[in-house]
Design an enzyme around this catalytic site. Sequence first.
Site, short mmCIF file in Angstrom:
data_model
loop_
_atom_site.label_atom_id
_atom_site.label_comp_id
_atom_site.label_asym_id
_atom_site.label_seq_id
_atom_site.Cartn_x
_atom_site.Cartn_y
_atom_site.Cartn_z
N HIS A 1 2.30 -12.78 -5.53
CA HIS A 1 1.13 -13.02 -4.58
C HIS A 1 0.56 -14.15 -4.88
O HIS A 1 -0.58 -14.56 -5.12
CB HIS A 1 0.35 -11.82 -4.75
CG HIS A 1 -0.56 -11.54 -3.62
ND1 HIS A 1 -1.18 -12.36 -2.84
CD2 HIS A 1 -1.14 -10.31 -3.21
CE1 HIS A 1 -1.59 -11.68 -1.79
NE2 HIS A 1 -1.68 -10.53 -2.04
N ASP B 1 -2.29 -9.63 8.19
CA ASP B 1 -2.19 -9.01 7.00
C ASP B 1 -1.22 -7.78 7.20
O ASP B 1 -1.48 -6.71 7.28
CB ASP B 1 -3.57 -8.39 6.57
CG ASP B 1 -3.08 -8.13 5.07
OD1 ASP B 1 -2.37 -8.20 4.44
OD2 ASP B 1 -4.20 -7.36 4.43
N ARG C 1 0.65 -1.11 -0.04
CA ARG C 1 -0.14 -0.08 -0.06
C ARG C 1 0.93 1.18 0.12
O ARG C 1 2.08 1.57 0.82
CB ARG C 1 -0.90 0.19 1.33
CG ARG C 1 -2.11 -0.99 1.25
CD ARG C 1 -2.80 -1.09 2.22
NE ARG C 1 -3.86 -2.22 2.29
CZ ARG C 1 -3.88 -3.41 2.51
NH1 ARG C 1 -2.47 -3.99 2.65
NH2 ARG C 1 -4.65 -4.25 2.09
N HIS D 1 -0.99 -2.52 -4.48
CA HIS D 1 -0.39 -3.12 -5.78
C HIS D 1 -0.41 -2.65 -6.90
O HIS D 1 -0.72 -3.27 -7.70
CB HIS D 1 -0.94 -4.60 -5.55
CG HIS D 1 -0.81 -5.43 -4.47
ND1 HIS D 1 0.18 -5.54 -3.83
CD2 HIS D 1 -1.74 -6.29 -3.85
CE1 HIS D 1 0.22 -6.13 -2.65
NE2 HIS D 1 -0.97 -6.93 -2.78
N GLU E 1 4.51 -12.68 0.89
CA GLU E 1 5.06 -11.90 -0.15
C GLU E 1 6.44 -10.91 0.25
O GLU E 1 6.28 -10.03 1.22
CB GLU E 1 4.09 -10.70 -0.58
CG GLU E 1 2.76 -11.14 -0.79
CD GLU E 1 1.47 -10.27 -0.51
OE1 GLU E 1 1.39 -9.23 -1.03
OE2 GLU E 1 0.71 -10.42 0.59
#
Length: 396
Positions: free
Chosen positions: A222, A294, A126, A151, A360
Amino acid sequence: MYKSKIFMALLLAGIISVVACKQNKKEEAASQGETVEVVTKDSIATLINSEAFDTIVNGKKVQLYWIQNKNLKAAFTNYGGRIVGLWVPDKNGKMTDVVVGMNSAKGYMESTEPYFGATIGRVGNRIAKGRFTLNGKQYIIPTNNNGNTLHGGNKGFQDVIWDAEKVNEHTLVLKYHSPDMEEGFPGNLDVTVTYSITNDNAVKMEYSATTDAPTVVNLTNHAFFNLNGEGSGTILGHQVQIYADKFTPVDAGLIPTGELKPVAGTPFNFTDPHTIGERIETDNEQLKNGMGYDHNYVLTGAKEDSMNHVATIVGDKSGIEMDVVSQEPGVQFYSGNFMQSKNTFKSGAKDDFRTAFALETQHFPDAPNQPDFPSITLNPGEEYHTVSVYKFSVKK
């Protein structure tokens, strides 16, 4: 009686011949990547047909590509530079598809989750409020995630058609020219991503890029993993160890606050192995912000094969172990919190809540706006280059 025995013997021989013929045809077609059944060590029902990826998008040809060694086999498409599936042997030798994905290019184009298996760029993760300042000039980029850019914007690298070349049975090279100001990012950026399967049963991801003007770059992949196999249920029983003693807390919009917070004493502490589900429902503000895990982890710098040791994950049912190393300083651990059963995978299973996870490898989120984070600026005359490796074995 004698004639009856002869008839039965001839009938049995005919059946065996037909079965053998069909198997030989399947094996021959599989070597060309054109059948729904792929034969490696075992027979794998992949539910993938190359014709389902054979299409034209924005004037460019989309295809399916296979790379493999004697133990691993992977399917990729140049639509979004995606890994479509990855088959590895489990503790019983059964070939297991550990990367979830669709069975057609159309399936990816229509998916409500745009990032399944995709190569991510120009900037992974982000960027706050869709803006950043570089060399005194502010750039405004499209916002596509709660008022922030995720992304790469509305049309990140997951939506472009990469130029692809399968250079040998083990290696696929993808290239893309991102023109100046694409999605608001400055500079003509030329990107090369090489995906290869190594002799030690690893998927190696090597990224490089050059630019003709100062810009920002943070590339990753991803892939959504389920080490028990696509369609096998939730990933909450997977055992995870992340080699990081800090993480970057986020606000309600999942933008880092700028703090590097110790994981000790929190549900984010995976310095020792824990299952994903063990603490995911803990009453914790950060878990509420992410609807689970996350978050970006700050790697300790512990080395494995001269690179940062990122994580070790084991599928609780399959015994498949994935060991991740990278040249990147961080990793985003995502526990599939936004999977909503809206898409159908190649196995026929839905993308149900927390049935896959992502790791990631990356520079930190919102790096252009966080002066204390490692920089992602790339200047003319420099080469962006980074390698991440996902190695597979079995823990019995």
